[in-house]
Design a protein around this motif. Structure first.
Motif, mmCIF file in Angstrom:
data_model
loop_
_atom_site.group_PDB
_atom_site.id
_atom_site.type_symbol
_atom_site.label_atom_id
_atom_site.label_comp_id
_atom_site.label_asym_id
_atom_site.label_seq_id
_atom_site.Cartn_x
_atom_site.Cartn_y
_atom_site.Cartn_z
ATOM 1 N N SER A 242 0.823 -1.210 0.000
ATOM 2 C CA SER A 242 0.000 0.000 0.000
ATOM 3 C C SER A 242 0.857 1.262 0.000
ATOM 4 O O SER A 242 0.461 2.305 -0.530
ATOM 5 C CB SER A 242 -0.927 0.011 1.224
ATOM 6 O OG SER A 242 -0.177 -0.093 2.429
ATOM 7 N N ALA A 243 2.038 1.178 0.582
ATOM 8 C CA ALA A 243 2.934 2.338 0.639
ATOM 9 C C ALA A 243 3.733 2.462 -0.648
ATOM 10 O O ALA A 243 3.993 1.473 -1.341
ATOM 11 C CB ALA A 243 3.878 2.207 1.825
ATOM 12 N N ALA A 244 4.122 3.671 -0.976
ATOM 13 C CA ALA A 244 4.962 3.899 -2.148
ATOM 14 C C ALA A 244 6.415 3.629 -1.781
ATOM 15 O O ALA A 244 6.844 3.936 -0.672
ATOM 16 C CB ALA A 244 4.802 5.338 -2.633
ATOM 17 N N PRO A 245 7.187 3.030 -2.688
ATOM 18 C CA PRO A 245 8.594 2.760 -2.382
ATOM 19 C C PRO A 245 9.399 4.045 -2.240
ATOM 20 O O PRO A 245 9.161 5.025 -2.963
ATOM 21 C CB PRO A 245 9.054 1.939 -3.594
ATOM 22 C CG PRO A 245 8.136 2.344 -4.699
ATOM 23 C CD PRO A 245 6.814 2.592 -4.045
ATOM 24 N N ASP A 246 10.333 4.058 -1.307
ATOM 25 C CA ASP A 246 11.178 5.226 -1.077
ATOM 26 C C ASP A 246 12.362 5.183 -2.032
ATOM 27 O O ASP A 246 13.253 4.344 -1.910
ATOM 28 C CB ASP A 246 11.679 5.226 0.368
ATOM 29 C CG ASP A 246 12.595 6.402 0.673
ATOM 30 O OD1 ASP A 246 12.712 7.306 -0.187
ATOM 31 O OD2 ASP A 246 13.195 6.428 1.759
ATOM 32 N N ILE A 247 12.355 6.076 -3.015
ATOM 33 C CA ILE A 247 13.475 6.157 -3.956
ATOM 34 C C ILE A 247 14.041 7.579 -3.932
ATOM 35 O O ILE A 247 14.281 8.200 -4.966
ATOM 36 C CB ILE A 247 13.071 5.738 -5.383
ATOM 37 C CG1 ILE A 247 11.858 6.532 -5.873
ATOM 38 C CG2 ILE A 247 12.797 4.256 -5.445
ATOM 39 C CD1 ILE A 247 11.581 6.328 -7.363
ATOM 40 N N GLY A 248 14.257 8.062 -2.726
ATOM 41 C CA GLY A 248 14.773 9.409 -2.538
ATOM 42 C C GLY A 248 16.151 9.626 -3.122
ATOM 43 O O GLY A 248 16.583 10.773 -3.275
ATOM 44 N N PHE A 249 16.864 8.552 -3.457
ATOM 45 C CA PHE A 249 18.189 8.695 -4.048
ATOM 46 C C PHE A 249 18.112 9.114 -5.512
ATOM 47 O O PHE A 249 19.141 9.435 -6.135
ATOM 48 C CB PHE A 249 18.979 7.387 -3.907
ATOM 49 C CG PHE A 249 18.403 6.225 -4.671
ATOM 50 C CD1 PHE A 249 18.903 5.865 -5.902
ATOM 51 C CD2 PHE A 249 17.343 5.490 -4.144
ATOM 52 C CE1 PHE A 249 18.376 4.798 -6.604
ATOM 53 C CE2 PHE A 249 16.811 4.413 -4.832
ATOM 54 C CZ PHE A 249 17.319 4.071 -6.063
#
Length: 247
Positions: A21-28
């Motif tokens: 349900s959560a969006a993947p963290d691709i802050g890089f």
């Protein structure tokens, strides 16, 4: 077809379920690039990033359908006489994720992309092993990501489940070994590594006797539980088992 066996040294692995349900963290990834990425590329980049540090790494990306949904949208635009975004086109190719990943990390290492129908993940594991065995001093990152095709394509045999899995091959930091076996029709019929073998006839029930609908489900089961798993294809059986590295 004779059995084919190979053993992969697993240093790290990561997965992302299709139902998350959560969006993947691709802050890089830089925001200007991030907002243009599809869900498929986002989950692929997430699991890939989980498995590597700052060292250079060769990448093998695998996906049965790849960015088919983006390609379908492009075809719809062409059909409607609408202009096609150059960015959308550049991100519609199968190896788009590997390019974005390499640029984000400043890594010029070799990258390849594989699509082989329902057996895509199995053959990607074989390709990753072959690349690693050729140059074991250089780690190899296998990234598998997929999603079902657009419903307008109709029913697809052995359709993918969706989600992503990444495995870093590196013997120096391996925490375990993934043993892969590809058996032909004769071995499958005899029950050796077959997902259709009868546990009662075999005298003992094993996890490999359970039939998984997709290769990714079987591999995920093996990685999660450290128990054997198998997937039955047309005339072949793919089997995976886990062995911890000695302390």
């Amino acid at each position: 077809m004779p059995d084919l066996h190979w053993t992969i040294p697993v240093a790290r692995w990561s997965s992302w379920p299709a139902a998350a349900s959560a969006a993947p963290d691709i802050g890089f990834i830089e925001p200007i690039v991030r907002r243009r990425l599809s869900t498929l590329s986002r989950i692929a980049l997430k699991v890939a990033h989980d498995c590597v540090a700052q060292d250079d790494v060769r990448v093998v990306f695998a996906s049965r359908h790849g960015e088919l949904r983006r390609t379908t949208d492009i075809l719809r635009s062409i059909s409607a006489g609408e202009p096609v975004s150059p960015t959308a086109f550049s991100l519609s190719v199968l190896n788009a994720m590997t390019g974005v990943f390499g640029i984000a990390r400043g890594d010029r290492s070799a990258a390849s992309a594989i699509s082989a129908g329902a057996e895509t993940l199995g053959y990607a594991l074989l390709e990753a092993y072959a690349q690693y065995a050729t140059q074991p001093a250089s780690p190899v990152l296998l990234v598998y990501a997929d999603e079902p095709a657009d419903p307008r394509y109709g029913t697809i045999e052995d359709e993918v489940q969706g989600g992503a899995i990444a495995i870093l091959l590196n013997k120096e930091t391996a925490v375990g070994q993934l043993v892969c076996t590809l058996s032909g029709a004769d071995a499958a019929a005899s029950g050796s590594g077959s997902a259709q073998a009868n546990p009662a006839e075999a005298g003992a029930e094993t996890d490999a006797d359970e039939r998984f609908a997709t290769q990714s489900q079987a591999l995920q089961h093996c990685l999660d539980t450290r128990k054997s798993a198998a997937w039955q294809g047309t005339g072949v059986t793919w089997h995976w088992s886990w062995h911890d590295c000695a302390a």
